[in-house]
Design a protein around this motif. Structure first.
Motif, mmCIF file in Angstrom:
data_model
loop_
_atom_site.group_PDB
_atom_site.id
_atom_site.type_symbol
_atom_site.label_atom_id
_atom_site.label_comp_id
_atom_site.label_asym_id
_atom_site.label_seq_id
_atom_site.Cartn_x
_atom_site.Cartn_y
_atom_site.Cartn_z
ATOM 1 N N ASN A 10 2.089 -4.200 7.940
ATOM 2 C CA ASN A 10 2.822 -3.845 6.733
ATOM 3 C C ASN A 10 2.832 -2.335 6.577
ATOM 4 N N LYS A 11 3.895 -1.807 6.019
ATOM 5 C CA LYS A 11 3.974 -0.401 5.636
ATOM 6 C C LYS A 11 3.866 -0.388 4.119
ATOM 7 N N ILE A 12 2.789 0.197 3.596
ATOM 8 C CA ILE A 12 2.487 0.134 2.178
ATOM 9 C C ILE A 12 2.437 1.552 1.617
ATOM 10 N N ILE A 13 3.289 1.835 0.660
ATOM 11 C CA ILE A 13 3.318 3.159 0.045
ATOM 12 C C ILE A 13 2.285 3.195 -1.077
ATOM 13 N N GLY A 14 1.323 4.102 -0.942
ATOM 14 C CA GLY A 14 0.274 4.244 -1.950
ATOM 15 C C GLY A 14 0.857 4.511 -3.326
ATOM 16 N N GLY A 15 0.590 3.621 -4.265
ATOM 17 C CA GLY A 15 1.126 3.748 -5.612
ATOM 18 C C GLY A 15 2.519 3.190 -5.780
ATOM 19 N N GLY A 16 3.085 2.615 -4.714
ATOM 20 C CA GLY A 16 4.449 2.086 -4.800
ATOM 21 C C GLY A 16 5.423 3.200 -5.121
ATOM 22 N N SER A 17 6.315 2.970 -6.063
ATOM 23 C CA SER A 17 7.321 3.982 -6.407
ATOM 24 C C SER A 17 6.730 5.169 -7.160
ATOM 25 N N ASP A 18 5.488 5.047 -7.634
ATOM 26 C CA ASP A 18 4.830 6.172 -8.305
ATOM 27 C C ASP A 18 4.262 7.186 -7.313
ATOM 28 N N HIS A 19 4.148 6.799 -6.072
ATOM 29 C CA HIS A 19 3.618 7.658 -5.009
ATOM 30 C C HIS A 19 2.198 8.122 -5.331
ATOM 31 N N TRP A 20 1.754 9.211 -4.739
ATOM 32 C CA TRP A 20 0.384 9.736 -4.862
ATOM 33 C C TRP A 20 0.435 10.853 -5.892
ATOM 34 N N ARG A 21 -0.020 10.555 -7.122
ATOM 35 C CA ARG A 21 0.090 11.536 -8.203
ATOM 36 C C ARG A 21 -1.075 11.401 -9.180
ATOM 37 N N TYR A 22 -1.318 12.465 -9.900
ATOM 38 C CA TYR A 22 -2.357 12.524 -10.912
ATOM 39 C C TYR A 22 -2.005 11.591 -12.080
ATOM 40 N N GLY A 23 -3.018 10.914 -12.619
ATOM 41 C CA GLY A 23 -2.817 10.092 -13.801
ATOM 42 C C GLY A 23 -2.436 8.650 -13.533
ATOM 43 N N PHE A 24 -2.380 8.245 -12.270
ATOM 44 C CA PHE A 24 -2.047 6.868 -11.914
ATOM 45 C C PHE A 24 -3.336 6.199 -11.455
ATOM 46 N N ASN A 25 -3.612 4.980 -11.867
ATOM 47 C CA ASN A 25 -4.854 4.302 -11.509
ATOM 48 C C ASN A 25 -4.672 3.568 -10.175
ATOM 49 N N TYR A 26 -5.085 4.217 -9.095
ATOM 50 C CA TYR A 26 -4.913 3.657 -7.757
ATOM 51 C C TYR A 26 -5.895 2.530 -7.463
ATOM 52 N N SER A 27 -7.024 2.496 -8.151
ATOM 53 C CA SER A 27 -7.956 1.379 -7.960
ATOM 54 C C SER A 27 -7.316 0.081 -8.418
ATOM 55 N N VAL A 28 -6.649 0.114 -9.565
ATOM 56 C CA VAL A 28 -5.940 -1.070 -10.053
ATOM 57 C C VAL A 28 -4.787 -1.401 -9.113
ATOM 58 N N TRP A 29 -4.033 -0.368 -8.696
ATOM 59 C CA TRP A 29 -2.920 -0.592 -7.771
ATOM 60 C C TRP A 29 -3.406 -1.301 -6.500
ATOM 61 N N ALA A 30 -4.516 -0.820 -5.926
ATOM 62 C CA ALA A 30 -5.026 -1.423 -4.684
ATOM 63 C C ALA A 30 -5.430 -2.882 -4.908
ATOM 64 N N SER A 31 -6.073 -3.168 -6.046
ATOM 65 C CA SER A 31 -6.481 -4.557 -6.296
ATOM 66 C C SER A 31 -5.272 -5.462 -6.512
ATOM 67 N N GLN A 32 -4.177 -4.915 -7.018
ATOM 68 C CA GLN A 32 -2.970 -5.712 -7.230
ATOM 69 C C GLN A 32 -2.141 -5.861 -5.957
ATOM 70 N N ASN A 33 -2.468 -5.101 -4.924
ATOM 71 C CA ASN A 33 -1.696 -5.146 -3.680
ATOM 72 C C ASN A 33 -2.475 -5.716 -2.516
ATOM 73 N N THR A 34 -3.572 -6.397 -2.802
ATOM 74 C CA THR A 34 -4.312 -7.060 -1.752
ATOM 75 C C THR A 34 -3.516 -8.276 -1.301
ATOM 76 N N PRO A 35 -3.697 -8.768 -0.125
ATOM 77 C CA PRO A 35 -4.623 -8.266 0.877
ATOM 78 C C PRO A 35 -3.997 -7.159 1.725
ATOM 79 N N PHE A 36 -4.851 -6.311 2.250
ATOM 80 C CA PHE A 36 -4.476 -5.335 3.264
ATOM 81 C C PHE A 36 -5.008 -5.874 4.585
ATOM 82 N N TYR A 37 -4.306 -5.594 5.657
ATOM 83 C CA TYR A 37 -4.689 -6.117 6.962
ATOM 84 C C TYR A 37 -4.929 -4.992 7.963
#
Length: 179
Positions: free
Chosen positions: A62-89
């Motif tokens: 899979n090609k997974i963009i960190g943060g989805g359309s929010d990309h990699w930016r200050y003020g976004f909770n990436y821990s929640v994003w990662a838990s909502q985008n499991t599983p990773f392989y």
């Protein structure tokens, strides 16, 4: 002697258990809302609804963009994003997209941390810079999850403020792909 110490083994076990619990919790949130009319869990469509990770039923990475359309930016909770985008392989590709220094006063980078303790405290003393402030432009910086181990990602800019207060950190424990 090389290899994992007791604390490293324990940490990997904790991360593996946490990964399973996150996966179960993601499944559990849809248990009564499976969309199949009977209120039960819909096994055939659940994982295909996971944003950014919708091809988990094949053997292709899979090609997974960190943060989805929010990309990699200050003020976004990436821990929640990662838990909502499991599983990773294993062999999935994480893409970190962010503006280059010429386009923003808020620069970003990507560091890989060695362990959970460093991740929790945002301690970059033993971190490895894997993408500098210019590498997130355009198609973004690509990182392949090559093995079954925890990966701890953070932004180390502004004296670790982006990691500590800006939500710019997450970890993944890629699973073996089946199918």
């Amino acid at each position: 002697m090389t290899g994992f110490g007791i604390s490293d083994r324990s940490m990997i076990l904790i991360v593996a258990i946490a990964s399973v619990l996150v996966t179960v919790s993601v499944a559990d949130r849809d248990w009564d809302n499976g969309g199949d009319g009977d209120g039960g869990f819909n096994y055939t469509t659940h994982w295909s609804r996971v944003p950014g990770n919708d091809t988990c039923n094949n053997n292709e990475p899979n090609k997974i963009i960190g943060g989805g359309s929010d990309h990699w930016r200050y003020g976004f909770n990436y821990s929640v994003w990662a838990s909502q985008n499991t599983p990773f392989y294993i062999n999935d590709v994480l893409v970190f997209k962010y503006d280059p220094p010429s386009q923003t006063p808020f620069q970003h980078s990507v560091y890989l941390l060695p362990n959970m303790c460093s991740y929790i405290t945002c301690n970059l003393s033993r971190a490895k810079l894997i993408a500098n402030t210019t590498q997130g432009d355009g198609e973004g910086f690509k990182f392949v999850l090559k093995s079954w181990r925890p990966y701890y990602f953070v932004c180390g800019e502004r004296g670790n403020l982006h990691c500590k207060d800006g939500g710019m950190k997450f970890f993944v424990m890629p699973m073996l792909r089946h199918g």
